[in-house]
Design a protein around this motif. Sequence first.
Motif, PDB file in Angstrom:
ATOM      1  N   GLU A  60    -122.802  36.503 -14.466  1.00 16.63           N
ATOM      2  CA  GLU A  60    -122.778  35.375 -15.339  1.00 16.63           C
ATOM      3  C   GLU A  60    -121.642  35.617 -16.402  1.00 16.63           C
ATOM      4  N   THR A  61    -121.583  36.492 -17.265  1.00 20.42           N
ATOM      5  CA  THR A  61    -120.573  37.024 -18.062  1.00 20.42           C
ATOM      6  C   THR A  61    -119.049  36.676 -17.637  1.00 20.42           C
ATOM      7  N   ALA A  62    -118.902  37.268 -16.381  1.00 21.21           N
ATOM      8  CA  ALA A  62    -117.627  37.171 -15.658  1.00 21.21           C
ATOM      9  C   ALA A  62    -117.118  35.802 -15.565  1.00 21.21           C
ATOM     10  N   ALA A  63    -118.358  35.124 -14.991  1.00 20.51           N
ATOM     11  CA  ALA A  63    -118.036  33.679 -14.615  1.00 20.51           C
ATOM     12  C   ALA A  63    -117.799  32.683 -15.735  1.00 20.51           C
ATOM     13  N   ILE A  64    -118.489  33.281 -17.045  1.00 19.64           N
ATOM     14  CA  ILE A  64    -118.260  32.376 -18.091  1.00 19.64           C
ATOM     15  C   ILE A  64    -116.746  32.668 -18.631  1.00 19.64           C
ATOM     16  N   ARG A  65    -116.323  33.917 -18.467  1.00 26.20           N
ATOM     17  CA  ARG A  65    -114.961  34.124 -19.108  1.00 26.20           C
ATOM     18  C   ARG A  65    -113.834  33.432 -18.256  1.00 26.20           C
ATOM     19  N   ASP A  66    -114.354  33.120 -16.860  1.00 22.59           N
ATOM     20  CA  ASP A  66    -113.448  32.398 -16.157  1.00 22.59           C
ATOM     21  C   ASP A  66    -113.387  30.872 -16.479  1.00 22.59           C
ATOM     22  N   PHE A  67    -114.684  30.403 -16.787  1.00 22.35           N
ATOM     23  CA  PHE A  67    -114.933  29.105 -17.196  1.00 22.35           C
ATOM     24  C   PHE A  67    -114.198  28.801 -18.300  1.00 22.35           C
ATOM     25  N   THR A  68    -114.312  29.797 -19.392  1.00 20.61           N
ATOM     26  CA  THR A  68    -113.696  29.593 -20.821  1.00 20.61           C
ATOM     27  C   THR A  68    -112.257  29.302 -20.469  1.00 20.61           C
ATOM     28  N   ARG A  69    -111.636  30.138 -19.710  1.00 17.82           N
ATOM     29  CA  ARG A  69    -110.064  30.064 -19.445  1.00 17.82           C
ATOM     30  C   ARG A  69    -109.741  28.766 -18.995  1.00 17.82           C
ATOM     31  N   ASP A  70    -110.419  28.119 -18.080  1.00 16.55           N
ATOM     32  CA  ASP A  70    -110.299  26.896 -17.374  1.00 16.55           C
ATOM     33  C   ASP A  70    -110.219  26.026 -18.489  1.00 16.55           C
ATOM     34  N   ILE A  71    -111.379  25.914 -19.511  1.00 16.09           N
ATOM     35  CA  ILE A  71    -111.544  24.982 -20.559  1.00 16.09           C
ATOM     36  C   ILE A  71    -110.244  25.008 -21.497  1.00 16.09           C
ATOM     37  N   ASP A  72    -109.790  26.379 -21.927  1.00 21.14           N
ATOM     38  CA  ASP A  72    -108.737  26.499 -22.771  1.00 21.14           C
ATOM     39  C   ASP A  72    -107.613  25.996 -22.060  1.00 21.14           C
ATOM     40  N   ALA A  73    -107.156  26.093 -20.883  1.00 23.13           N
ATOM     41  CA  ALA A  73    -106.063  25.421 -20.200  1.00 23.13           C
ATOM     42  C   ALA A  73    -106.211  24.049 -20.143  1.00 23.13           C
ATOM     43  N   GLU A  74    -107.527  23.513 -20.011  1.00 21.75           N
ATOM     44  CA  GLU A  74    -107.578  22.247 -20.096  1.00 21.75           C
ATOM     45  C   GLU A  74    -107.272  21.596 -21.334  1.00 21.75           C
ATOM     46  N   MET A  75    -107.706  22.275 -22.434  1.00 19.81           N
ATOM     47  CA  MET A  75    -107.151  21.857 -23.738  1.00 19.81           C
ATOM     48  C   MET A  75    -105.811  21.856 -23.943  1.00 19.81           C
ATOM     49  N   ALA A  76    -104.968  23.017 -23.608  1.00 19.84           N
ATOM     50  CA  ALA A  76    -103.576  22.957 -23.577  1.00 19.84           C
ATOM     51  C   ALA A  76    -102.955  21.748 -23.015  1.00 19.84           C
ATOM     52  N   TRP A  77    -103.451  21.397 -21.810  1.00 16.34           N
ATOM     53  CA  TRP A  77    -102.706  20.383 -20.903  1.00 16.34           C
ATOM     54  C   TRP A  77    -102.934  19.060 -21.720  1.00 16.34           C
ATOM     55  N   ARG A  78    -104.103  18.768 -22.180  1.00 15.76           N
ATOM     56  CA  ARG A  78    -104.404  17.469 -23.085  1.00 15.76           C
ATOM     57  C   ARG A  78    -103.895  17.594 -24.376  1.00 15.76           C
ATOM     58  N   GLU A  79    -103.484  18.584 -25.052  1.00 15.64           N
ATOM     59  CA  GLU A  79    -102.574  18.761 -26.173  1.00 15.64           C
ATOM     60  C   GLU A  79    -101.179  18.261 -25.751  1.00 15.64           C
ATOM     61  N   LEU A  80    -100.692  18.671 -24.666  1.00 16.74           N
ATOM     62  CA  LEU A  80     -99.302  18.217 -24.179  1.00 16.74           C
ATOM     63  C   LEU A  80     -99.365  16.697 -23.860  1.00 16.74           C
ATOM     64  N   ALA A  81    -100.527  16.117 -23.340  1.00 17.53           N
ATOM     65  CA  ALA A  81    -100.682  14.751 -23.137  1.00 17.53           C
ATOM     66  C   ALA A  81    -100.596  13.974 -24.366  1.00 17.53           C
ATOM     67  N   VAL A  82    -101.434  14.526 -25.388  1.00 15.55           N
ATOM     68  CA  VAL A  82    -101.442  13.793 -26.865  1.00 15.55           C
ATOM     69  C   VAL A  82    -100.007  13.749 -27.229  1.00 15.55           C
ATOM     70  N   ASP A  83     -99.183  14.895 -27.230  1.00 15.05           N
ATOM     71  CA  ASP A  83     -97.837  14.887 -27.781  1.00 15.05           C
ATOM     72  C   ASP A  83     -96.957  13.666 -26.860  1.00 15.05           C
ATOM     73  N   ARG A  84     -97.096  13.685 -25.532  1.00 13.67           N
ATOM     74  CA  ARG A  84     -96.461  12.805 -24.844  1.00 13.67           C
ATOM     75  C   ARG A  84     -96.687  11.215 -25.324  1.00 13.67           C
ATOM     76  N   LEU A  85     -98.304  11.040 -25.582  1.00 13.88           N
ATOM     77  CA  LEU A  85     -98.630   9.859 -25.750  1.00 13.88           C
ATOM     78  C   LEU A  85     -97.969   9.422 -27.387  1.00 13.88           C
ATOM     79  N   LEU A  86     -98.241  10.564 -28.227  1.00 16.54           N
ATOM     80  CA  LEU A  86     -97.431  10.032 -29.492  1.00 16.54           C
ATOM     81  C   LEU A  86     -96.175   9.681 -29.503  1.00 16.54           C
ATOM     82  N   CYS A  87     -95.455  10.224 -28.574  1.00 19.34           N
ATOM     83  CA  CYS A  87     -93.936  10.059 -28.488  1.00 19.34           C
ATOM     84  C   CYS A  87     -93.739   8.467 -27.881  1.00 19.34           C
ATOM     85  N   GLU A  88     -94.588   8.448 -26.911  1.00 21.38           N
ATOM     86  CA  GLU A  88     -94.543   6.846 -26.399  1.00 21.38           C
ATOM     87  C   GLU A  88     -95.081   6.006 -27.380  1.00 21.38           C
TER      88      GLU A  88
END
Length: 570
Positions: A60-88
């Motif tokens: 489960e520990t290994a799976a949780i590490r994989d899942f948190t990487r996916d969450i961090d990636a999701e956060m990074a993508w959404r931050e990019l989306a926020v920047d784009r929305l602010l420019c728009e």
Amino acid sequence: MASYPAHVLHSARMAPEAPKRLQPAMPCPDCSKIHPIRAGLIPSPFESVIAQQSWPTALETAAIRDFTRDIDAEMAWRELAVDRLLCELAELRRRSEQHKALIAPIRRVPPEIMAEIFLQLTAIGAEERYPFAYNSYNRFKKERLIRPILHAAPLIFREISREWRDIALSVPSLWNSLSLTCTNDKIQSSISLCDMWLKRSGSLPLSIQIYRPYHRDAVPQEVVGHYQDLLRVILPYAERWRLFHLSEIPLSCDRILRDLLPESVPILEDLGVSHHTESADSTPWEGLRTAPKLRVLYFDTICGTEAGQWLSFPWSHLTHIDVRRCSVYDYLHILRAASAAVVCAFTVELDSSSDHSPVSHSGLQTLKIENRLTCPQLSLLEIETEQEPSTPHGGLPSFIARSGATIQNFSLSGTTLNDTEFMACLSGMPQLRHLDVSEFSSSQFTNEVWESLTWRPDSPSPLIPDLESLHFAGGNNCSHEAVAQMLESRVRSDKPSLKTVYLSFFRNASDSVWERFVAFQKLGLNITLDMTFAESDEGSEISDAEIGGSDSDAESGDSEDYGDSEGEDA
């Protein structure tokens, strides 16, 4: 997207696409704000582990590490989306403002109305102040002068739109007033600014004030050249000067003035020239022959000029004169020639062949009052002597007898008038309202004078019956009791005109007299007692026997020392 890590790209593909239109608004469970329904998030497969607060297994520990990487990636993508929305959002806001401006009501305002708005805004921003030369003489007229400041009227109108710029440039009255402060390091930019300003003024009368802050250091030759260039820009407009003030411009620029200043300035009303402490051996201004509208003159130095050079100056038109560093000959000539003068101020630094004792009169800072001088419209008279003259001012009472019928304000400081001459002066000013006397070298106020001012129902009217305010400093040759009796008679009279009294005694008053002064407040008298300069060695009231003047009972004996109370209000 190729520059992002693979797991970021994977999460971006997993995430729902951002909505292009606003979704229905609902309260957010996290921030409680109303905004569109947010996109769905990746569900966590470890809710049971979180709920039980149990330690995860190695798998489960290994799976949780994989899942948190996916969450961090999701956060990074959404931050990019926020920047784009602010420019728009910024772009949409610009578009909205641009399109709203097209239909704004102000675009339908006619240009002539906009021009009037510009004029009013510029007038509000103008500095209402006395010209630099007249700060110590507040009887001179105020002027509203425009200082060129970026992002302020009228310069700001050029920055809004091309249409507003065209309107501002088409209104000469926005540019016919200029107050320019020139420092040695900014004089070059001042030249171009002044040139631009005056060219936009059309054919209107000009109000120009050029001021250089005073510096003790010599002006570098290069900087002198810049000031000469500035004068070359201004002097071609001399025929349109209405007000012209020049302060602290280097004396070496006088050659430019002499070469380019015309003999006639047809609409000039107000002229001020100052060189501060510099000694002017000659000046181009005495050559001015024709100024039919000139009314106000300030000039800080004429004593270095040859006698008679100023004779042809158009003095007869002037109503307000302030001349510094002049001779007795200069001011006597000016008084004779300035037949329309209302307010005059002279600083006399050179004597003439005649034996004159300088005094201060009205706005005239130091003036010899000759027996031939008569001022029938005089309302304010100030006599001040900084150094004790060798002879008394015997001519002052006769001058007041001729001119004092209209005087309402009289100030006397440091003169050698005795009490008899002083009372003769007061008797010649029946309409006097405000009296200010400071005794230094002699004592004008004896007990006899205070008694002559005392109001008695069974006797003729006292001197200056309509006295409203009294400012007195001195009292070495009178008793405080005599002062108190005079004040009490005035405030208790049937015609109480006296409202304000300031007394600064050079000797301490006894307790009883002090209490009498304080009690006058209850009778409506605004009285201030200042014992700052009272002598503290004796600390007692002087007696009438010592003065040798009055039949009134004098206070004597010990009294409390008030010598340490500074400016105490009763």
